[in-house]
Design an enzyme around this catalytic site. Structure first.
Site, PDB file in Angstrom:
ATOM      1  N   GLU B 194       4.203  -2.561  -4.972  1.00 38.72           N
ATOM      2  CA  GLU B 194       3.745  -3.711  -5.738  1.00 38.72           C
ATOM      3  C   GLU B 194       4.762  -3.933  -6.848  1.00 38.72           C
ATOM      4  O   GLU B 194       4.967  -3.055  -7.694  1.00 38.72           O
ATOM      5  CB  GLU B 194       2.332  -3.497  -6.303  1.00 38.72           C
ATOM      6  CG  GLU B 194       1.276  -3.436  -5.209  1.00 38.72           C
ATOM      7  CD  GLU B 194      -0.162  -3.573  -5.721  1.00 38.72           C
ATOM      8  OE1 GLU B 194      -0.408  -3.350  -6.918  1.00 38.72           O
ATOM      9  OE2 GLU B 194      -1.041  -3.903  -4.888  1.00 38.72           O
ATOM     10  N   ARG B 232      -2.350   1.479   1.483  1.00 44.89           N
ATOM     11  CA  ARG B 232      -3.365   0.442   1.733  1.00 44.89           C
ATOM     12  C   ARG B 232      -4.546   0.942   2.548  1.00 44.89           C
ATOM     13  O   ARG B 232      -5.668   0.461   2.367  1.00 44.89           O
ATOM     14  CB  ARG B 232      -2.724  -0.746   2.451  1.00 44.89           C
ATOM     15  CG  ARG B 232      -1.630  -1.429   1.673  1.00 44.89           C
ATOM     16  CD  ARG B 232      -2.140  -2.012   0.373  1.00 44.89           C
ATOM     17  NE  ARG B 232      -1.045  -2.662  -0.354  1.00 44.89           N
ATOM     18  CZ  ARG B 232      -1.133  -3.070  -1.606  1.00 44.89           C
ATOM     19  NH1 ARG B 232      -2.242  -2.860  -2.308  1.00 44.89           N
ATOM     20  NH2 ARG B 232      -0.107  -3.650  -2.187  1.00 44.89           N
ATOM     21  N   GLN B 235      -6.665   3.099   0.219  1.00 45.03           N
ATOM     22  CA  GLN B 235      -7.292   2.194  -0.753  1.00 45.03           C
ATOM     23  C   GLN B 235      -8.450   1.410  -0.142  1.00 45.03           C
ATOM     24  O   GLN B 235      -9.519   1.280  -0.748  1.00 45.03           O
ATOM     25  CB  GLN B 235      -6.213   1.243  -1.282  1.00 45.03           C
ATOM     26  CG  GLN B 235      -6.676   0.304  -2.384  1.00 45.03           C
ATOM     27  CD  GLN B 235      -5.576  -0.693  -2.779  1.00 45.03           C
ATOM     28  OE1 GLN B 235      -4.428  -0.560  -2.386  1.00 45.03           O
ATOM     29  NE2 GLN B 235      -5.941  -1.684  -3.572  1.00 45.03           N
ATOM     30  N   THR B 252       3.504   6.266  -9.497  1.00 42.04           N
ATOM     31  CA  THR B 252       3.816   4.935 -10.003  1.00 42.04           C
ATOM     32  C   THR B 252       5.192   5.052 -10.652  1.00 42.04           C
ATOM     33  O   THR B 252       5.387   5.890 -11.525  1.00 42.04           O
ATOM     34  CB  THR B 252       2.783   4.482 -11.061  1.00 42.04           C
ATOM     35  OG1 THR B 252       1.470   4.599 -10.503  1.00 42.04           O
ATOM     36  CG2 THR B 252       3.022   3.048 -11.500  1.00 42.04           C
TER      37      THR B 252
END
Lengths: 408, 408
Positions: B194, B232, B235, B252
């Site tokens: 992202e 994904r 999640q 992150t």
């Protein structure tokens, strides 16, 4: 007639020699010098001063303004320090040295005893999840499909964790009831509590290396009561799709005292039977220790008991939560704190939140000062707990209390 | 023939005198001595040594192993330090002192330049939220009812924020596809990126005192590119009802460089028109500065550009996010980091995640080394960005890069 020594406790004192929880205190003389202390009855021992006076090899870890260095030192040191403290507080030979280092609890101020690294909050009581699901998703299955396969959790705000006794200011925020055409802004009208137990990580882990179920006691130092204050109206409006945020982040209160896991040997408890087979990394059926604890919590509002949540009923254990939290490779840091989620038992009076106790305000509680659905300004919420100790003695958990101050 | 001085930059160098981002570096000689540095072209100035050599009153803040003391010092000091750095790097009188204190970037190692306090991730791109909503809630409104009324966000894991260049190990976890009778465990098969911009809080705030929209520059020191790696499949299975957890918490990545807001005066940008009236605490229509920035991001996989997300399209600004995050009384700490959420523009090639670029794997990307839906082991993801600076010069943002290592 001589005054009784603070070292002479009643045999059934819940903060006797089998307990020895850690905290951080200041005295009126030195309000800016936080010191590591150990609770003994209604006194706190200046642990650093005792260690120095008695020539302990661990004096460096105890002459600190907080618990983090001791937490980081690991399980062997935790045991050695606890053994030494037991000796200092119980052996007649040390009496003359130790007695002057004990401060009455009502003469000290307690601080948050550690720096919180990451804070995670779980959702591990099946009764709580069922109650919440029935209220908010009345037409569907009250448990989401994942609930029995993994301990659901989320990260909370470390920076607003406060020590017991800190006032909680009623938060303001957005809410939108079903009848409201648009969201409105103002002080929450549904300020709630959540009775929880928080586990404090001592020894860190390497990035990429999950902590297995059996590693629980290598990483977790101890536990404390925690009140996860919740603004239900703010939470309801914000939480889809990314979870709770401002409905929780204004304040989370923890006890000033951390009970070491070593004090809770007699309180180990098996979790309830599970009706879904867990994946191997969560399967505790073959573990010697399953990571459950028999803790009897009492929740009081303005001194009146409103609930007695039984921690032993939790579906997911603290060991499973640790294994889950790290299975993706996420590392642990000293000072990580993870909480159980609201503790609710199967009975109405065992529910750990006003949301459940009043069924979202439908069934108000009757208190001497009036009805309560959610909290009013000035209300004082106090949670206490005890656990079975050796020889039938109770191990007391340090209380967590807080008073609601009006919104700004 | 003399070698060119590192102080003589091309006029259009994106890391010239109008930029001056901060980082923390070590040298091969002293790998255990992290030092605060300022990037100038392809060199880094040892800021503490420069301050000491030139008798700066702020030497104490710069002779540090990290940015936190400078962050805590507040806006006036940030400005004074930046002014001094500009003089040191550009005035001929300082050349002889400064030149030896510049280290080539390829001779130093960069570290995470600050201690992260709380980490919050928002969800502020309307295009991103629409895309995700269309994929995962095809039968309903793609935006949840709250989306245009508040900047949705959640807390992430501070302890797994890593500096650019750190390998990212493919996480393992639970997933359950629609056809799976029960969840399965294994390495994620949908490892994603992202592209985000992260804002770094310098000056803290008092508990109970919200930061207003106009307080943005008093609290926020600067910004950096951030890659919010996302699994994904993990999640999707875990996130209802309490939000993302293990699908994000494994790593992150943030840039090694923090660009001060002062370097981005010419990059201020108004947010797009809003089609819902915000509540007063979020209403920026009368604000001189709205807190939007014109940042042009480029995302590359293995050197091939796959997206160019435009930050100026974000619906909610960093100032609104700060106001929202604190409106319930939650305090800010030095080192708090909050990220924008995935930056996606209206066009396909402006989408900041593989989820959107490949429409959850339906439309693979064609790269020279083969098709990609999600990331494969060995893939290297690099995000860069620039912003308009004074006189047509570009201000470069430090890259954030990471390579995918196989699951353990």
């Amino acid at each position: 007639m001589t005054e009784q020594s603070p070292l002479d406790l009643a045999e059934d004192d819940p903060f006797g020699p089998h307990n020895l929880p850690y905290g951080v205190f200041t005295t009126a003389d030195e309000p800016e010098r936080p010191r590591l202390g150990v609770r003994y009855g209604n006194h706190v021992l200046d642990a650093g001063a005792a260690a120095r006076a008695l020539g302990s090899p661990h004096a460096g870890l105890l002459e600190q303004p907080g618990l983090n260095p001791l937490l980081a030192a690991g399980r062997t040191v935790w045991h050695e320090v606890r053994s030494a403290l037991t000796a200092w507080l119980t052996a007649p030979a040390h009496r003359a040295v130790i007695e002057p280092l004990l401060h009455p609890l009502d003469a000290v101020a307690m601080r948050l005893p550690y720096e919180v690294a990451d804070y995670v909050d779980f959702y591990a009581s099946e009764h709580h999840a069922l109650n919440v699901g029935r209220m908010f998703r009345p037409d569907g299955d009250p448990l989401t499909p994942n609930w029995k396969h993994l301990p659901i959790g989320y990260h909370g705000r470390s920076g607003t964790i406060v020590v017991s006794g800190t006032d909680v200011v009623r938060p303001r925020g957005q809410r939108k009831g079903p009848a409201d055409p648009a969201p409105v802004f103002g002080p929450t009208t549904k300020l709630d509590i959540e009775a929880e137990v928080a586990f404090l990580v001592g020894a860190p882990s390497e990035p990429g290396r999950p902590a297995a179920l059996g590693d629980f006691r290598d990483h977790v130092f101890g536990l404390s009561l925690l009140n996860d204050w919740s603004a239900r109206d703010i939470q309801a409006w914000e939480y889809v799709p990314l979870g709770p945020f401002l409905g929780k982040s204004f304040a989370t209160s923890v006890s000033a005292w951390v009970t070491p896991l070593e004090a809770l040997e007699a309180a180990r408890a098996d979790p309830p039977a599970r009706d879904a087979e867990p994946l191997p990394y969560l399967d505790d059926s073959a573990e010697d220790e399953k990571g459950g604890f028999d803790l009897r919590i009492t929740v009081a509002v303005n001194g009146h008991v409103i609930a007695e949540p039984p921690f032993a009923t939790m579906y997911w254990t603290a060991a499973q939560q640790l294994a889950h939290m790290t299975v993706n490779g996420a590392s642990l840091r000293t000072g990580d704190l993870y909480a159980s989620g609201t503790v609710s038992g199967s009975e109405v009076h065992q529910r750990g939140s006003l949301l459940e106790l009043t069924w979202n305000g439908r069934d108000p509680l009757e208190l001497p000062e009036g009805q309560r659905t959610f909290l009013e300004d000035g209300d004082v919420v106090t949670m206490t707990a005890w656990a079975p100790g050796p020889d039938g003695v109770r191990i007391g958990l340090g209380e967590v209390t807080g008073r609601i101050a009006p919104a700004l």
